[in-house]
Motif scaffolding. Structure first.
Motif, PDB file in Angstrom:
ATOM      1  N   GLU A 140     -25.986  -5.720  21.509  1.00  0.00           N
ATOM      2  CA  GLU A 140     -25.050  -6.592  22.226  1.00  0.00           C
ATOM      3  C   GLU A 140     -23.779  -6.812  21.409  1.00  0.00           C
ATOM      4  O   GLU A 140     -22.673  -6.823  21.953  1.00  0.00           O
ATOM      5  CB  GLU A 140     -25.701  -7.933  22.566  1.00  0.00           C
ATOM      6  CG  GLU A 140     -26.837  -7.844  23.558  1.00  0.00           C
ATOM      7  CD  GLU A 140     -26.418  -7.390  24.938  1.00  0.00           C
ATOM      8  OE1 GLU A 140     -25.238  -7.586  25.319  1.00  0.00           O
ATOM      9  OE2 GLU A 140     -27.268  -6.838  25.645  1.00  0.00           O
ATOM     10  N   GLN A 141     -23.916  -6.995  20.090  1.00  0.00           N
ATOM     11  CA  GLN A 141     -22.740  -7.179  19.226  1.00  0.00           C
ATOM     12  C   GLN A 141     -21.863  -5.940  19.226  1.00  0.00           C
ATOM     13  O   GLN A 141     -20.636  -6.052  19.299  1.00  0.00           O
ATOM     14  CB  GLN A 141     -23.174  -7.492  17.795  1.00  0.00           C
ATOM     15  CG  GLN A 141     -23.673  -8.886  17.598  1.00  0.00           C
ATOM     16  CD  GLN A 141     -24.126  -9.117  16.163  1.00  0.00           C
ATOM     17  OE1 GLN A 141     -24.018  -8.251  15.304  1.00  0.00           O
ATOM     18  NE2 GLN A 141     -24.639 -10.306  15.908  1.00  0.00           N
ATOM     19  N   GLY A 143     -29.892  -7.924  19.833  1.00  0.00           N
ATOM     20  CA  GLY A 143     -28.707  -8.643  19.358  1.00  0.00           C
ATOM     21  C   GLY A 143     -27.673  -7.720  18.741  1.00  0.00           C
ATOM     22  O   GLY A 143     -26.478  -7.862  19.002  1.00  0.00           O
ATOM     23  N   SER A 163     -19.971  -5.803  22.558  1.00  0.00           N
ATOM     24  CA  SER A 163     -18.921  -6.816  22.722  1.00  0.00           C
ATOM     25  C   SER A 163     -17.795  -6.655  21.707  1.00  0.00           C
ATOM     26  O   SER A 163     -16.628  -6.818  22.051  1.00  0.00           O
ATOM     27  CB  SER A 163     -19.516  -8.217  22.641  1.00  0.00           C
ATOM     28  OG  SER A 163     -20.047  -8.463  21.362  1.00  0.00           O
ATOM     29  N   ARG A 164     -18.100  -6.331  20.479  1.00  0.00           N
ATOM     30  CA  ARG A 164     -17.059  -6.217  19.449  1.00  0.00           C
ATOM     31  C   ARG A 164     -16.181  -4.993  19.629  1.00  0.00           C
ATOM     32  O   ARG A 164     -15.016  -5.015  19.272  1.00  0.00           O
ATOM     33  CB  ARG A 164     -17.692  -6.161  18.063  1.00  0.00           C
ATOM     34  CG  ARG A 164     -18.203  -7.485  17.601  1.00  0.00           C
ATOM     35  CD  ARG A 164     -18.647  -7.392  16.178  1.00  0.00           C
ATOM     36  NE  ARG A 164     -19.242  -8.657  15.768  1.00  0.00           N
ATOM     37  CZ  ARG A 164     -19.957  -8.806  14.686  1.00  0.00           C
ATOM     38  NH1 ARG A 164     -20.179  -7.782  13.892  1.00  0.00           N
ATOM     39  NH2 ARG A 164     -20.459  -9.976  14.382  1.00  0.00           N
TER      40      ARG A 164
END
Length: 79
Positions: free
Chosen positions: A64-65, A61, A68-69
């Motif tokens: 992934e953050q 997680g 994406s961020r």
């Protein structure tokens, strides 16, 4: 990143490290995999996670953050 890909293409090893060694270095490795092997970010993530069984759902997680961020997927288009 481009230097890492060039070294890998020439059969050399590349060491990536951050203080914790789990998230930022993982993101860097995923991007380098995508560039080096011509994979999509999703394919590179899947390959990376398969080879790092010690990462748990929380680690996945966080990685992934970060991707994406930070808009990191565009790095693959630039390599």
């Amino acid at each position: 990143m481009k230097e890492s890909v060039r070294l890998l293409q020439n059969g050399k090893a590349v060491l990536s490290h951050c203080m914790g060694g789990r998230h930022r270095s993982s993101v860097f490795a995923i991007v380098v995999l995508a560039c080096w092997l011509g994979l999509t970010m999703q394919e590179a993530r899947e390959m990376y996670f398969e080879r790092r069984p010690g990462l748990n759902d929380r680690d996945h997680g966080i990685i992934e953050q970060i991707i994406s961020r930070r808009g990191i997927a565009h790095w693959v288009r630039e390599c």
